[in-house]
Design a protein around this motif. Structure first.
Motif, PDB file in Angstrom:
ATOM      1  N   THR A   1       8.437 -45.708  72.845  1.00 52.12           N
ATOM      2  CA  THR A   1       9.436 -44.769  72.318  1.00 52.12           C
ATOM      3  C   THR A   1       9.993 -43.910  73.442  1.00 52.12           C
ATOM      4  O   THR A   1       9.405 -43.816  74.513  1.00 52.12           O
ATOM      5  N   ARG A   2      11.135 -43.320  73.169  1.00 55.01           N
ATOM      6  CA  ARG A   2      11.654 -42.274  74.045  1.00 55.01           C
ATOM      7  C   ARG A   2      12.104 -41.106  73.175  1.00 55.01           C
ATOM      8  O   ARG A   2      12.302 -41.270  71.966  1.00 55.01           O
ATOM      9  N   SER A   3      12.252 -39.939  73.791  1.00 58.66           N
ATOM     10  CA  SER A   3      12.554 -38.733  73.021  1.00 58.66           C
ATOM     11  C   SER A   3      13.826 -38.082  73.507  1.00 58.66           C
ATOM     12  O   SER A   3      14.190 -38.209  74.680  1.00 58.66           O
ATOM     13  N   LEU A   4      14.492 -37.401  72.597  1.00 55.70           N
ATOM     14  CA  LEU A   4      15.663 -36.607  72.962  1.00 55.70           C
ATOM     15  C   LEU A   4      15.737 -35.408  72.029  1.00 55.70           C
ATOM     16  O   LEU A   4      15.162 -35.421  70.944  1.00 55.70           O
ATOM     17  N   ASP A   5      16.436 -34.377  72.481  1.00 58.91           N
ATOM     18  CA  ASP A   5      16.630 -33.195  71.650  1.00 58.91           C
ATOM     19  C   ASP A   5      17.868 -33.373  70.788  1.00 58.91           C
ATOM     20  O   ASP A   5      18.917 -33.802  71.284  1.00 58.91           O
ATOM     21  N   LEU A   6      17.747 -33.036  69.497  1.00 59.64           N
ATOM     22  CA  LEU A   6      18.916 -32.958  68.613  1.00 59.64           C
ATOM     23  C   LEU A   6      19.229 -31.479  68.404  1.00 59.64           C
ATOM     24  O   LEU A   6      18.391 -30.717  67.913  1.00 59.64           O
TER      25      LEU A   6
END
Ligand code: MD6
Ligand code: FE
Length: 201
Positions: A146-151
């Protein structure tokens, strides 16, 4: 996946928040529960559109035309969201469901796929309002990396093609990161709206 950072400006975010408050006044927030275990979600929900997504211990995840507690039809999807769908979806028909997820400062959403729809050729389009959330997305299998990002408030996220059935979830909310007025939803740190097509046209 398409991440449109700050797609909605502040003025549009206020319009969206007002539209959410109107939906909530007609279709009150409810706390869904997990199939079989009956464990409550940490997120509260409501819907607008001809169909709404609900879940409970006995009947599990599903779409239905009526609110699970009031028995009333869901309110209409606000115009601003219908316009977003027609601009962004590339789909020859309107969305049927708009799920409204309301997060308190400690709420999360476990890794899941949006797979209760009959038509996976339509994208799922989401709008984030209020505090920033850490969003995680992987692949078609739960164990994929997985990878993460800010919403951030005003962001639009579109899952289509390969990403349409990717596992994703919300790890945490970053409380106090947005000053968008929440109106009567003063306990709402973050709101996420997801537009979906459920049935074939
Ligand atoms: C959330 N979003 O942002 C959870 N699903 O609170 C989702 O589960 C989601 O943002 C499908 C497409 C876009 C999403
Ligand atoms: Fe989802």
């Amino acid at each position: 996946m398409k991440h449109l950072s700050q797609y909605f400006d502040r003025e549009s975010q206020v319009i969206l928040m007002q539209a959410v408050l109107e939906v909530v006044s007609l279709a009150p927030l409810f706390t869904p529960t997990m199939p079989r275990t009956g464990k409550p979600f940490s997120v509260r929900m409501t819907n607008c559109g001809s169909l709404g997504w609900v879940s409970d211990k006995t009947a599990g995840y599903r779409y239905q035309a009526a609110h699970p507690e009031t028995g009333e039809a869901w309110p209409a999807i606000p115009q601003i969201l219908l316009e977003l769908w027609s601009k962004m979806s590339g789909y020859p028909g309107p969305p049927e469901a708009c799920l409204i997820n309301v997060y308190g400062p400690d709420a999360k959403m476990g890794l899941h796929r949006d797979e209760d729809e009959n038509d996976f050729s339509a994208p799922v389009i989401s709008v984030s309002l209020g505090d920033t959330a850490r969003f995680r997305i992987g692949g078609p299998k739960r164990k994929d990396p997985t990878r993460s990002l800010d919403l951030v408030s005003g962001d639009v996220l579109l899952l289509d093609g390969e990403s349409r059935l990717a596992y994703h979830g919300i790890d945490r909310i970053k409380p106090g990161t947005s000053d968008l007025p929440r109106g009567i939803l003063d306990e709402a740190a973050r709101i996420n709206l997801t537009l979906r097509r459920v049935t074939l046209p």
